[in-house]
Structures are given as structure tokens and as C-alpha cells.
Design a protein around this motif. Structure first.
Motif, mmCIF file in Angstrom:
data_model
loop_
_atom_site.group_PDB
_atom_site.id
_atom_site.type_symbol
_atom_site.label_atom_id
_atom_site.label_comp_id
_atom_site.label_asym_id
_atom_site.label_seq_id
_atom_site.Cartn_x
_atom_site.Cartn_y
_atom_site.Cartn_z
ATOM 1 N N ILE A 164 0.833 -1.208 0.000
ATOM 2 C CA ILE A 164 0.000 0.000 0.000
ATOM 3 C C ILE A 164 0.864 1.254 0.000
ATOM 4 N N LEU A 165 1.853 1.302 0.883
ATOM 5 C CA LEU A 165 2.696 2.493 0.999
ATOM 6 C C LEU A 165 3.459 2.774 -0.290
ATOM 7 N N ILE A 166 4.055 1.740 -0.861
ATOM 8 C CA ILE A 166 4.904 1.930 -2.044
ATOM 9 C C ILE A 166 4.069 2.342 -3.260
ATOM 10 N N LEU A 167 2.985 1.615 -3.526
ATOM 11 C CA LEU A 167 2.194 1.894 -4.723
ATOM 12 C C LEU A 167 1.481 3.243 -4.636
ATOM 13 N N THR A 168 0.974 3.590 -3.463
ATOM 14 C CA THR A 168 0.291 4.878 -3.326
ATOM 15 C C THR A 168 1.263 6.031 -3.560
ATOM 16 N N PHE A 169 2.447 5.939 -2.996
ATOM 17 C CA PHE A 169 3.435 7.017 -3.140
ATOM 18 C C PHE A 169 3.810 7.225 -4.603
ATOM 19 N N PHE A 170 4.200 6.151 -5.291
ATOM 20 C CA PHE A 170 4.703 6.308 -6.656
ATOM 21 C C PHE A 170 3.593 6.628 -7.658
ATOM 22 N N SER A 171 2.404 6.072 -7.468
ATOM 23 C CA SER A 171 1.336 6.339 -8.438
ATOM 24 C C SER A 171 0.865 7.791 -8.358
ATOM 25 N N THR A 172 0.764 8.341 -7.163
ATOM 26 C CA THR A 172 0.344 9.738 -7.058
ATOM 27 C C THR A 172 1.457 10.693 -7.492
ATOM 28 N N LEU A 173 2.701 10.331 -7.262
ATOM 29 C CA LEU A 173 3.820 11.202 -7.603
ATOM 30 C C LEU A 173 3.981 11.379 -9.115
ATOM 31 N N PHE A 174 3.789 10.293 -9.874
ATOM 32 C CA PHE A 174 4.101 10.339 -11.312
ATOM 33 C C PHE A 174 2.874 10.405 -12.217
ATOM 34 N N MET A 175 1.671 10.626 -11.667
ATOM 35 C CA MET A 175 0.477 10.529 -12.494
ATOM 36 C C MET A 175 0.402 11.583 -13.591
ATOM 37 N N HIS A 176 0.784 12.812 -13.297
ATOM 38 C CA HIS A 176 0.763 13.859 -14.339
ATOM 39 C C HIS A 176 1.601 13.424 -15.539
ATOM 40 N N ARG A 177 2.800 12.955 -15.273
ATOM 41 C CA ARG A 177 3.718 12.575 -16.349
ATOM 42 C C ARG A 177 3.164 11.388 -17.149
ATOM 43 N N ILE A 178 2.561 10.429 -16.455
ATOM 44 C CA ILE A 178 2.016 9.252 -17.146
ATOM 45 C C ILE A 178 0.914 9.657 -18.119
#
Length: 465
Positions: free
Chosen positions: A104-118
Motif C-alpha cells: 500500500i505504501l509503495i504503490l500509493t506514493f509512486f502512483s500519485t507522484l508520477f500521475m501527471h507525467r504518465i
């Protein structure tokens, strides 16, 4: 509702009985996803529908990684349960819970951080970008709900209980529909409202599952001394979970490339493709349920050292695959045009939309049998603890989807984009069938024979005086 041992009884009947509740549960999940799409399309319009649809592959990637890990963590639970080892069953369940918090911690952090770029990389059209971002960022922030719900359902499935996940999903589905209607037409929250409805409904389903397991499932309820991470067991769970997550991630990466190709043809193509793929996904849930059954069936029979039942179970599953593929092909031909009208406001030119929807559906239905094969062979191998070859099946699927998608963008051919899924299913279905028949089942039989030989060779325990 008691746990069920899948190591006894006629395989075809056992698998069918176990699959039916999972199928109904998957249908409910897809139905409330479909309701999301219909409500967004009818109340917010074509662009909003395209915005939600354009994020579908990203959600599949992020949730697929979470689902692959949590499901993989519970494979060991099925094996211990099949081996009649209650202590191992409970310890593997508590280990899976602790590992899931890390997911939960890892996926939530990275998905919210890079969503604009994706979203930018995926060529998301400017007209729908803001709606798409507002929708997907809420889904990513609420990833904890899908991880915990999936863990609860996977643990129950591992010990042979496929009915309760259906109940939990029904609770979530009803809540999701009610919240959709409250947030979108009621409060005017737009695509963001649909995302909040999804997350809240998943939280409710996860809570119901947690309360039930805590009160009614002693096989899965860890005692006080189990609340510590067993490092050796954790390594074994990660070795199964990571390849399963990577397999999901690789497959999802291919669908993201496909979505990128579709996005280049404009909002109308995205909206039509979204509606058609939602219908196809709904009808093919029987394959996903069959795969879930085969993972639990394989895990329990592997733990019970019954390779004969694994072989006969795969044959029974293939019979189900062929019959189900024929049935849903007929259904989708009959229902395609009437259902397309549900997604859009009155007065929408569905004729233009059908030009994009028909090719995708026709290509897809031609490869429904190989799609079922992917679920059968991938999950039976994973259930027996073999994660590498199913992951490589995902690589094959990725390549077979990416090549026509790239050529489609190069040539400006929507037909090639519409054929991407069919190409991936056919290629990966053949690969996983070959891997199972010519490598994995033989290795399983050898491993079980060696285990029996070691037991026969070991000295008997000394008798007590």
C-alpha cells in the motif's frame, strides 16, 4: 460458510461449483464499474466518459500490481491448507497482511507522484486531461481499499471459500451505485465523484471482509504470537507475489500502449473503445473467475501432493473455457448495439461510435478461447508456486500487443489498434499452454515424487515408552 477442500470430488463439478460464486462476484465488480461508466457518460457527456476511459489502463496497471502481490502472498496459504497444516495457514495469512501494508505504501506514493507525467506520455487529449487527472488521482490515493479487499477475498479463496467474496462484492456494488448517483447528478462532483464512490464502496467491502474473517474464520485468524513477520515465509511469499505482480504490470503496460494508440484517434474513438472494451471485459469475467479457481485448486492439490488431480482439473477447465467462449460470443453479437446506447446521452450519433466499437469486438471475440487459456494455465502454474513462466507469458503478451499498437500509430490505422488485444491473447494463450504441458506439470510430478521418496526413506519416529 465453511472452508472447502478442493482435493476431493470430481474435478469438473468441483471447479464449476467453486467458479460460479467467483464469476458472480467478478460480474458484480464489473457491473458497478460499468455503472460508473454509464452514469458518467449519460450525466457528464462524451468527453467525461473518454476521460474516465483513458485512465482505465493506468488503473489496471496500479491495481494489477497490488492484486498480483496480495494474491501471490496467499498462494502459500492455499498450499498449507491443502497440506492440512493449520499453523502454517494462519502464519502465512498474517504474513500476507503485513506484507500488504508495505505494498500500500509503495504503490500509493509512486502512483500519485508520477500521475501527471504518465497521462502526458499516454497522449491524453487536452479536452479530457483535467477530468482524467481528477478521477485517477482519487483512485490512486484510495489504493489501500482495493489492496485490503483483495487480500481478504484471496485468503478466503485460498481456503476454498468462494461464496463470501461474492457477498462482499455485492455490498460494495450496491454502495457504489448509490454513491455514484449521490455524487454525480446529486452533488455535481463530476468525474471526481465517480472516483470517490468507487473508493468508498471498496472501503466498505474491505471492512465487511475483515470483520467476518476476524470473527468467523479461525483458519485465517492469527493468534497473538503470529503478529510478527516470518522472514523465511515472507521470502517464499515474495518469490510468488513479485512475479505475479510483474505479470500484471507487464500486461497492463501493453494495454497502456494500446490506450496511447487509441488516444491518437480523438475523444470519439476513445469513448467508443471504452464502451466496447467495458462490455467485452464484463462478459469475459468467467475466464477471470476460472483462473481464480485454478489458482486455489492448484495450490491445494499441490499441497496435498495430487498431480493427477492437477492434470484432470486442467482438462475440465479447458472444457469450460470452450463452452463459455462460444456462449459469450453469441451474446456480444446480439447485445453490442443496444448496449452502446446506454453509455451516451439521447441524441448521440451511435453510428459513428459503432465504427470504432465493432472492429474491437470482432477481433476480440475471435480469440476468447486463447484468453481463457491464459487464465487457466497461468493460474494453475502460479498456484503450484511457479511464477517465472507465467510472468514470461506476460512478456509475450506485452510484445504481441505493443507491436501492432506501435504500427497503428505509425500508419494511422485504427484497425491495427483494435486488433491488439486479440493478438496478445492468442500469442500468450499458446505460450502458457506450451509452458504448462511441456515443462511445469512434469516438474511438479518430479518434485512430488522426490518428496514422497524422502518421506519413505526417513526413519520412523521412536515409540514412546
Amino acid at each position: 460458510m465453511k472452508s472447502v477442500h478442493l482435493t476431493e470430488g470430481r474435478p469438473l463439478a468441483v471447479i464449476l461449483r467453486f467458479t460460479l460464486p467467483l464469476f458472480l462476484g467478478n460480474m458484480f465488480m464489473q457491473l458497478y464499474n460499468l455503472v460508473d461508466t454509464v452514469i458518467v457518460g449519460r450525466f457528464l457527456g462524451e468527453n467525461a466518459l473518454a476521460a474516465v476511459g483513458s485512465t482505465g489502463t493506468i488503473i489496471f496497471l496500479v491495481q494489477g500490481l497490488a492484486t498480483g502481490l496480495t494474491t501471490g502472498f496467499t498462494v502459500l496459504t492455499a498450499q498449507h491448507f491443502g497440506a492440512m497444516d493449520p499453523k502454517g495457514t494462519r502464519r502465512s495469512a498474517s504474513n500476507a497482511l503485513m506484507l500488504s501494508f508495505g505494498v500500500i505504501l509503495i504503490l500509493t506514493f509512486f502512483s500519485t507522484l508520477f500521475m501527471h507525467r504518465i497521462l502526458l506520455i499516454m497522449n491524453t487529449p487536452a479536452e479530457i486531461y483535467d477530468d482524467a487527472y481528477r478521477y485517477i488521482i482519487v483512485i490512486c490515493a484510495g489504493l489501500f481499499s482495493i489492496v485490503l479487499y483483495t487480500l481478504g477475498s484471496s485468503l478466503l479463496t485460498a481456503v476454498g471459500n468462494s461464496r463470501l467474496p461474492l457477498v462482499f462484492l455485492m455490498v460494495g456494488a450496491v454502495c457504489n451505485i448509490a454513491l455514484d448517483l449521490l455524487f454525480i447528478p446529486g452533488f455535481g462532483m463530476g468525474t471526481e465523484g465517480a472516483a470517490y464512490a468507487t473508493v468508498i464502496s471498496q472501503v466498505i467491502a474491505a471492512l465487511v471482509a475483515a470483520v467476518y474473517i476476524g470473527r468467523k474464520m479461525p483458519d485465517l485468524r492469527p493468534y497473538r504470537d503470529f503478529w510478527r513477520l516470518d522472514r523465511g515465509m515472507a521470502i517464499r511469499q515474495i518469490r510468488v507475489g513479485v512475479p505475479m505482480a510483474l505479470q500484471f504490470g507487464i500486461t497492463a503496460s501493453g494495454t497502456m500502449v494500446l490506450q496511447t494508440a487509441v488516444n491518437t484517434f480523438g475523444p470519439t474513438a476513445v469513448a467508443a473503445f471504452t464502451a466496447a472494451s467495458k462490455m467485452s471485459t464484463l462478459l469475459t469475467q468467467g475466464f477471470a473467475a476460472l483462473g481464480q479457481s485454478m489458482a486455489a485448486y492448484g495450490g491445494q492439490n499441490y499441497g496435498a501432493a495430487r498431480p493427477d488431480r492437477i492434470r484432470s482439473g486442467v482438462k475440465a477447465a479447458m472444457q469450460i473455457d470452450v463452452a463459455y467462449a462460444a456462449l459469450i460470443s453469441i451474446l456480444i453479437l446480439l447485445l453490442l448495439h443496444p448496449l452502446m446506447r446506454l453509455f451516451f446521452p439521447a441524441g448521440t450519433d451511435t453510428g459513428k461510435l459503432m465504427e470504432f466499437a465493432r472492429p474491437y469486438i470482432y477481433f476480440s471475440m475471435s480469440c476468447y478461447i486463447p484468453l481463457g487459456m491464459i487464465f487457466i494455465f497461468r493460474n494453475i502454474m502460479q498456484g503450484c508456486g511457479y511464477g517465472f513462466l507465467p510472468m514470461m507469458g506476460g512478456v509475450v503478451e506485452l510484445v504481441a500487443r505493443v507491436i501492432p499498437a506501435a504500427v497503428s500509430m505509425r500508419l494511422g490505422s485504427y484497425l491495427l489498434a483494435a486488433a491488439c488485444d486479440a493478438s496478445a491473447w492468442l500469442t500468450a494463450g499458446l505460450f502458457t499452454a506450451f509452458a504448462y504441458h511441456f515443462y511445469v506439470i512434469g516438474r511438479i510430478e518430479q518434485r512430488i515424487r522426490r518428496g514422497r521418496a524422502r518421506m519413505d526413506a526417513s526413519p520412523p519416529a521412536p515409540k514412546k515408552e
